[in-house]
Design an enzyme around this catalytic site. Structure first.
Site, PDB file in Angstrom:
ATOM      1  N   ASP A  18      -6.569   1.619   4.614  1.00 59.78           N
ATOM      2  CA  ASP A  18      -5.880   0.563   5.359  1.00 59.78           C
ATOM      3  C   ASP A  18      -6.761  -0.677   5.471  1.00 59.78           C
ATOM      4  O   ASP A  18      -6.291  -1.809   5.296  1.00 59.78           O
ATOM      5  CB  ASP A  18      -5.516   1.063   6.761  1.00 59.78           C
ATOM      6  CG  ASP A  18      -4.732   2.364   6.732  1.00 59.78           C
ATOM      7  OD1 ASP A  18      -3.809   2.477   5.905  1.00 59.78           O
ATOM      8  OD2 ASP A  18      -5.050   3.276   7.528  1.00 59.78           O
TER       9      ASP A  18
ATOM     10  N   ASP B 236       0.873  -1.174   0.000  1.00 59.33           N
ATOM     11  CA  ASP B 236       0.000   0.000   0.000  1.00 59.33           C
ATOM     12  C   ASP B 236       0.909   1.221   0.000  1.00 59.33           C
ATOM     13  O   ASP B 236       1.532   1.545   1.013  1.00 59.33           O
ATOM     14  CB  ASP B 236      -0.904  -0.022   1.235  1.00 59.33           C
ATOM     15  CG  ASP B 236      -1.956   1.082   1.208  1.00 59.33           C
ATOM     16  OD1 ASP B 236      -1.999   1.845   0.217  1.00 59.33           O
ATOM     17  OD2 ASP B 236      -2.721   1.202   2.183  1.00 59.33           O
TER      18      ASP B 236
END
Length: 386
Positions: free
Chosen positions: A281, A135
């Site tokens: 997230d 990410d």
């Protein structure tokens, strides 16, 4: 990042008995990202959902803060590169550096990212089948969250990733290309696939209004967000009320149907009003948890959805369900609207609003355990045709 909950949709994508993750699965995830004492962002938004799905998760914190920065005030410390290196080395010497999946999120500086880069190379050398979801947390809406020297450090680590999950701003930052139309989107995806050798790209959120003119009609929202026209016909969708999520997976089978760089799937998703933190997230964690690679890469034809596209469909549905649950809870508390001028004079307004919009992960834990089918991603036919 939102989508109609899977429980209210006609569903086509499910996890079969052989591919669905069970609590007895031997996969172990190493999560490296931020930590807060209060609330649900970073690791606090990722670890619990993955544990609900049956994964063992080892956790290394890149920062240790009191709360997320949206509150306006926070305190805590950042884990130094030396401390991260000591933790990884100690895990290795103890024999507990055994993860088969790697998840990395917010890493505040280039020195720390270099340490993570070395770790990823070590894990990949030991296990070429390591699944690494990177990410690329750089920023959002034109604003960087990290030091500028993190950008080239991320570019160096990209080839190690199995999947990356940037938002539109992070794609622009990594590729130096503004996403304004189909040509620029092709250019950015092509650069990430070819130059940086990333096999799977999930652009988690692009404002639909930025590229709506380039999107085929069958990918656009079919229903309005604000009622119907006076003659009873559906009014056109409000582009400002939607994001589009795009999945691009490199084609491994050389055939006429797979002659382009990649197969692209997409879906428009409706926005839920309000400020929510930790959504990216949560989404990345759910995508990793639902990702089950095939031993033989698919041909990526129209009738075949890639493993990443399937995982994205599940991640979108579950993320939306949590956001809906959080939004309902916030609505019952009559939280004050955002008003910068009033917020500056009464800081308690911000704190009250942030507390009320912390993700309802514990209350929604059954969502993470669900194996119900969800709405599929849609193949973007002819994406690479000029």
């Amino acid at each position: 990042m939102t989508v109609t909950p899977g429980s209210s949709q006609r569903s086509d994508v499910g996890e079969s008995h052989t591919t669905a993750h069970a609590a007895t699965c031997s996969d172990r995830i190493l999560s490296i990202q931020s930590h807060v004492a209060f609330g649900y962002v970073g690791g606090k938004a990722a670890v619990f959902p993955l544990q609900c799905m049956g994964y063992d998760v080892d956790v290394v914190n890149t920062v240790n803060f009191s709360n997320h920065t949206g509150y306006g005030y926070f305190g805590g410390t950042k884990t130094t590169a030396e401390e991260l290196s000591t933790i990884f080395d100690s895990m290795d010497k103890t024999g507990v550096l055994t993860a088969t999946r790697l998840l990395t999120g917010y890493i505040p500086n280039a020195a720390s990212l270099d340490v993570v880069h070395r770790l990823a190379r070590k894990l990949k050398a030991r296990n070429p089948d390591l699944i690494y979801l990177l990410d690329t947390v750089l920023g959002d809406a034109g604003k960087l969250y990290v030091a500028a020297d993190v950008i080239p450090a991320y570019r160096k680590i990209l080839p190690l990733a199995t999947v990356i999950t940037p938002n539109w701003f992070e794609v622009e930052t990594l590729t130096d290309m503004k996403l304004t139309d189909l040509a620029s989107l092709r250019g950015a995806l092509g650069k990430l696939h070819v130059e940086y050798r990333v096999p799977n790209i999930v652009i988690s959120s692009i404002p639909l209004s930025r590229i709506a003119a380039s999107i085929p009609e069958y990918l656009l929202p079919s229903r309005p967000t604000n009622g119907v026209a006076r003659d009873g016909a559906l009014s056109p969708p409000d582009e400002q009320q939607y994001l589009i999520c795009i999945v691009s997976s490199v084609n491994h089978v050389h055939s006429e149907a797979a002659s382009s760089i990649s197969t692209v799937h997409a879906r428009c998703v409706p926005l839920i009003p309000g400020y929510f933190s930790g959504v990216g997230d949560l989404f990345s964690a759910l995508l990793l948890g639902h990702f089950h690679p095939l031993s033989t890469p698919p041909a990526h034809g129209p009738a075949c959805m890639s493993p990443v596209a399937s995982a994205t469909a599940h991640a979108l549905a579950k993320t939306h369900a949590i956001l809906s649950l959080t939004h309902v809870a916030a609505s019952t508390e009559s939280l004050p609207a955002t008003d910068d001028e009033l917020d500056a004079h009464v800081p308690e307004r911000i704190s009250r609003r942030m507390k009320g919009r912390e993700l309802k992960l514990v209350q929604g834990q059954d969502i993470f355990k669900s194996k119900d089918p969800v709405e599929p991603m849609i193949v973007w036919e002819g994406f690479w045709k000029e």
